[in-house]
Design an enzyme around this catalytic site. Structure first.
Site, short mmCIF file in Angstrom:
data_model
loop_
_atom_site.label_atom_id
_atom_site.label_comp_id
_atom_site.label_asym_id
_atom_site.label_seq_id
_atom_site.Cartn_x
_atom_site.Cartn_y
_atom_site.Cartn_z
CD GLU A 12 2.07 -7.15 14.80
OE1 GLU A 12 2.62 -8.22 14.58
OE2 GLU A 12 1.45 -6.52 13.93
CB CYS A 50 4.10 3.16 14.26
SG CYS A 50 2.43 2.83 13.69
CB CYS A 63 -9.68 -1.95 14.25
SG CYS A 63 -10.27 -0.28 13.89
CB CYS A 116 -10.47 0.42 6.56
SG CYS A 116 -11.05 1.71 7.67
CB CYS A 137 -6.91 -1.69 7.17
SG CYS A 137 -6.10 -1.76 8.78
CB CYS A 140 0.85 1.87 6.65
SG CYS A 140 1.91 3.23 6.89
N1 SAH Z 1 -7.12 3.58 12.72
C1 SAH Z 1 -6.39 4.73 12.41
C2 SAH Z 1 -4.89 4.58 12.56
C3 SAH Z 1 -4.26 3.30 12.08
S1 SAH Z 1 -3.95 3.07 10.41
C4 SAH Z 1 -6.72 5.18 11.02
O1 SAH Z 1 -7.36 4.45 10.30
O2 SAH Z 1 -6.36 6.31 10.67
C5 SAH Z 1 -2.64 4.15 9.88
C6 SAH Z 1 -2.74 4.47 8.37
O3 SAH Z 1 -2.41 3.33 7.55
C7 SAH Z 1 -4.15 4.86 7.98
O4 SAH Z 1 -4.15 5.95 7.11
C8 SAH Z 1 -4.64 3.63 7.28
O5 SAH Z 1 -5.73 3.91 6.47
C9 SAH Z 1 -3.41 3.20 6.54
N2 SAH Z 1 -3.46 1.80 6.06
C10 SAH Z 1 -4.22 0.79 6.55
N3 SAH Z 1 -3.98 -0.33 5.83
C11 SAH Z 1 -3.07 -0.03 4.90
C12 SAH Z 1 -2.40 -0.80 3.89
N4 SAH Z 1 -2.63 -2.09 3.73
N5 SAH Z 1 -1.50 -0.15 3.12
C13 SAH Z 1 -1.23 1.15 3.31
N6 SAH Z 1 -1.81 1.91 4.25
C14 SAH Z 1 -2.72 1.34 5.04
FE1 SF4 Z 2 -9.21 0.33 11.91
FE2 SF4 Z 2 -7.50 -0.22 9.94
FE3 SF4 Z 2 -9.62 1.30 9.45
FE4 SF4 Z 2 -7.61 2.28 10.92
S1 SF4 Z 2 -7.49 1.69 8.76
S2 SF4 Z 2 -9.82 2.42 11.37
S3 SF4 Z 2 -6.96 0.39 12.02
S4 SF4 Z 2 -9.66 -0.87 10.07
#
Ligand code: SAH
Ligand code: SF4
Length: 395
Positions: free
Chosen positions: A119, A132, A139, A143, A146, A372
């Protein structure tokens, strides 16, 4: 195999799709660096003494004008164009669906080689438009807040698939320049953030090459200060990002103690807060950029206390920084809740009073699951098992 960092064994089984595509054996030009394009042209029979000029001409057609057909490259001789068409192709991911949010945010679901999906999200704002983009299908990291983290990694995107996301957005927005038209200074895609699916620093070479194409002044021409790479904290790649990409850096910080960060961003067990901060301290100097963005997702009762805010300010002391507070975006089955607005504002206030900009990121495109951390391709919902998550975190 891609050259993966020694320190990151969990990504060693990644394969990068070769540039050569099956149908007709034609090689895709999109995503090649200038040097690779030059080599490819020579390989197809272009005399070496012409190669630099031909590279420049083709580059402009591809990335300045957005041309997708060799026949339209009118400053090249007809038989040369025919030769190009025989050896090469100009291939981009395919847009499967496009959704437009009530707030104007656009989310594209793209299909790439192998039938995988990723996406891309376009976020229009008053004086800029941010795209974006994704760097991986899924991934490897997990996290816990996420949505992408619940999807298994399928593969790294190629450089062409990463550049292709920018080109497709320009297609959809009708943003390629028209011959003879005055230069338009207000660009619809004015900024790119590597904040979609995936961890960009686990796909370093392809991300680096793609950004070189995006930054090239005779093509898409986005300045390195308009590109932000977000990482969860892959410490050994941070100095390299400064030196080889030179874009702005954002880091998914999200917690102020190792105990909490271990739970939220499990890669913290490998490179903890102290190691991460050490690497970040050098980034502005190495990349000649002003400041680092600390991303901080606001999770109700988990990381959002006044004490957290104060600890955060203390931790980052001495690092030129902006703290971007992200209200948690919920997704089906998510194990957290968004902090209340009062809590987020109180947290922001402490940071602001300590002298840091602390913008609260407005959730965009929530109605189409484009905000995000909400991205995850619908066709690949395989959820990781607890054992797999544990193994990866330990790795
Ligand atoms: N993998 C990279 C980039 C993708 S995520 C990273 O982790 O930095 C982009 C941002 O969105 C990151 O700061 C991530 O931690 C945040 N993010 C992920 N899931 C989220 C959620 N459910 N709500 C708000 N921010 C989120
Ligand atoms: Fe991967 Fe989501 Fe963690 Fe970014 S925030 S490193 S996309 S699991």
């Amino acid at each position: 195999m891609t050259a993966q960092p020694q320190t990151a064994p969990i990504t060693q089984d990644l394969v990068t799709i070769p540039r050569k595509l099956p149908e007709g054996g034609r090689v895709n030009l999109i995503g090649m660096t200038r040097a690779q394009l030059r080599e490819a042209l020579i390989g197809a029979g272009t005399p070496e003494r012409q190669a630099k000029m031909r590279t420049g001409q083709i580059w402009q057609w591809l990335y300045h004008w957005g041309v997708r057909d060799f026949a339209q490259m009118t400053n090249l001789a007809k038989d040369y164009r025919a030769m190009l068409a025989e050896h090469f192709e100009i291939a981009l991911p395919e847009i499967v669906t496009k959704q437009v949010s009530a707030d104007g945010t656009r989310k594209y679901l793209l299909r790439i080689a192998g039938g995988h999906e990723v996406e891309t999200v376009y976020i229009p704002e008053e004086n800029r438009g941010t795209l974006c983009i994704s760097s991986q299908v899924g991934c490897t990291l997990t996290c816990s807040f996420c949505h992408t983290g619940t999807q298994k990694l399928v593969r790294n995107l190629t450089a062409g698939e990463i550049v292709g996301q920018v080109m497709l957005a320009r297609d959809d927005l009708g943003e390629w320049p028209q011959p003879g038209a005055p230069k338009d200074e207000t660009r619809l895609v004015s900024n790119v953030v590597l904040m979609g699916m995936g961890e960009p620093l686990y796909n370093f070479e392809n991300v680096r090459d793609a950004m070189a194409v995006v930054m090239d002044g005779e093509g898409l021409s986005l300045s390195r200060r308009r590109i932000t790479l977000s990482t969860s904290g892959i410490v050994p790649e941070i100095a390299r990002t400064a030196e080889e990409i030179g874009c702005l850096l954002a880091v998914s910080f999200h917690a102020t103690t190792d105990e909490v960060r271990d739970r939220l961003v499990p890669i913290n067990k490998k490179w903890n807060i102290a190691a991460l901060l050490d690497a970040l301290r050098d980034y502005p100097r190495l990349s000649n950029s002003e400041r680092i963005t600390f991303e901080y997702v606001m999770l109700d009762g988990v990381n959002d206390s006044d004490e957290d805010a104060r600890r955060l300010v203390k931790l980052i002391r001495g690092i030129p920084a902006k703290i971007n507070l992200i209200p948690f975006n919920e997704w089906p089955g998510a194990p957290y809740k968004r902090s209340s607005w009062e809590r987020i504002e109180a947290f922001a206030d402490i940071i602001y009073k300590a002298g840091y900009a602390s913008p609260i990121r407005t959730p965009r495109g929530e109605d189409i699951m484009a905000a995000c951390g909400q991205l995850k391709s619908a066709t690949e919902r395989g959820r990781k098992s607890r054992a797999e998550i544990a193994a990866e975190v330990a790795g």
